[in-house]
Scaffold this active site. Structure first.
Site, mmCIF file in Angstrom:
data_model
loop_
_atom_site.group_PDB
_atom_site.id
_atom_site.type_symbol
_atom_site.label_atom_id
_atom_site.label_comp_id
_atom_site.label_asym_id
_atom_site.label_seq_id
_atom_site.Cartn_x
_atom_site.Cartn_y
_atom_site.Cartn_z
ATOM 1 N N ARG A 155 0.821 -1.217 0.000
ATOM 2 C CA ARG A 155 0.000 0.000 0.000
ATOM 3 C C ARG A 155 0.850 1.260 0.000
ATOM 4 O O ARG A 155 0.334 2.348 0.193
ATOM 5 C CB ARG A 155 -0.885 0.039 1.241
ATOM 6 C CG ARG A 155 -1.922 -1.033 1.195
ATOM 7 C CD ARG A 155 -3.004 -0.788 2.213
ATOM 8 N NE ARG A 155 -3.721 -2.036 2.360
ATOM 9 C CZ ARG A 155 -4.989 -2.129 2.688
ATOM 10 N NH1 ARG A 155 -5.697 -1.064 2.909
ATOM 11 N NH2 ARG A 155 -5.556 -3.308 2.789
ATOM 12 N N ARG B 158 -21.449 -4.042 5.433
ATOM 13 C CA ARG B 158 -20.664 -5.294 5.452
ATOM 14 C C ARG B 158 -20.803 -6.020 6.776
ATOM 15 O O ARG B 158 -20.803 -5.426 7.843
ATOM 16 C CB ARG B 158 -19.190 -5.000 5.204
ATOM 17 C CG ARG B 158 -18.327 -6.249 5.452
ATOM 18 C CD ARG B 158 -16.925 -6.141 4.967
ATOM 19 N NE ARG B 158 -16.266 -4.926 5.357
ATOM 20 C CZ ARG B 158 -15.144 -4.487 4.802
ATOM 21 N NH1 ARG B 158 -14.584 -5.174 3.831
ATOM 22 N NH2 ARG B 158 -14.590 -3.385 5.211
#
Ligand code: AP5
Length: 293
Positions: free
Chosen positions: A163, A198
């Site tokens: 990342r 989620r």
């Protein structure tokens, strides 16, 4: 001629894949005069082959086909995208079809948090703020998982790593180079809705969404949990971190990047990824699977 099948042992291929393949005495001594005409140097084996076979083609009398013993390098895949872009969901589908070892940096970190380790305690401070966990924790953790025998044998699917450019550089330094870098592109307004809806099944590890992927039974619905960083406020912080770093990471994998429209249904997203992976395997097969002379 009694037999049209010849074993050819290429002893040096795996130790030095860049060395051109030549018709060594070991090879020519096993071949009849007509076979020794084969321009072995034209065979381009850039895979980790240690043993293979040439078989005389039944259809084309002057042709030979590499028929067996080919052990292709396992696939090495990276998947990237903003928070809730669908990385984990697609990884479930990819591993089901391609049997790769799924290595998710976020999951490894959450396991440390759950185990109450010192690394987990430190990681949680950053995760709660939507920031990147420091490299000294993440880099070693991912490297160790990649070095496990199953990842080496079956190939890997790296989710949410690297990342930052420092993570990508570290990975390269350890010798881990992906075959393909998949980037899921999803508009930001969709991401927030995906995060707050989620839910996770602690028993199976399956990812659900209350609206888009609801649980199959009441029993599953009753045991679903929510991640501590799945709030609207926190996803906006995670998104900022993602946007700050994504270009630097992309610049390291520009030539192998495949951009996928992640805003579609999960099945349609997978269709795009599957096509890219099949294309990659097809290219490999074309270069090593069959050779006509
Ligand atoms: P991590 O766990 O990796 O979180 P993330 O990157 O924010 O990604 P998510 O797991 O939230 O989303 P996803 O893309 O997997 O989406 P999903 O498939 O679940 O990282 C968490 C934290 O750990 C980071 O913030 C950071 O602090 C730290 N960290 C992690 N890696 C690090 C690293 N390399 N270095 C440093 N720190 C690191 O889908 C989301 C929802 O949408 C689900 O409900 C799903 O059902 C639904 N959905 C999925 N696809 C679709 C679709 N096509 N249509 C409709 N709904 C869909």
């Amino acid at each position: 001629m009694a037999c049209s099948c010849y074993s050819v042992k290429f002893m040096s291929v795996s130790s030095n894949p860049n060395k051109p393949l030549t018709s060594s005495p070991l090879v020519t001594s096993k071949l009849s005069p007509s076979y020794s005409q084969i321009p072995f140097s034209s065979l381009n084996f850039n895979q980790n082959l240690s043993r293979t076979q040439l078989r005389k083609s039944k259809n084309a009398p002057n042709s030979f086909v590499v028929v067996s013993g080919i052990k292709a390098e396992p696939l090495k895949v990276m998947i990237s995208g903003a928070p809730a872009s669908g990385k984990g969901t697609q990884c479930e589908l990819i591993t089901k079809k391609y049997d790769l070892v799924h290595i998710a940096a976020g999951d490894l970190l959450r396991a440390e948090v759950a185990a109450g380790t010192e690394n987990g305690r430190r990681a949680k401070e950053y995760m709660e703020k939507g920031q990147l966990v420091p490299d000294e924790i993440v880099v070693t953790m991912v490297k160790e998982r990649l070095l496990q025998p199953d990842s080496q044998e079956k190939g890997w699917l790296l989710d949410g790593y690297p990342r930052s450019s420092s993570q990508a550089t570290a990975l390269k330094g350890f010798g881990f180079q992906p075959d393909i870098f998949i980037l899921l592109e999803v508009p930001e307004e969709i991401l927030v809705e995906r995060v707050v809806g989620r839910r996770l099944d602690p028993v199976t590890g399956k990812i659900y969404h209350l609206k888009y992927s609801p649980p199959e039974t009441e029993e599953i619905a009753a045991r679903l949990t929510q991640r501590f960083d799945d709030t609207e406020e926190k996803v906006k912080l995670r998104l900022l971190t993602h946007n700050k770093n994504v270009e630097a990471v992309l610049s390291m994998y520009g030539d192998i990047t495949v951009r996928v429209d992640g805003s579609l249904s999960k099945e349609d997203v997978f269709t795009q990824i599957d096509a890219a992976l099949r294309n990659l395997l097809g290219q490999r097969q074309a270069s090593v699977g069959s050779v006509a002379v």
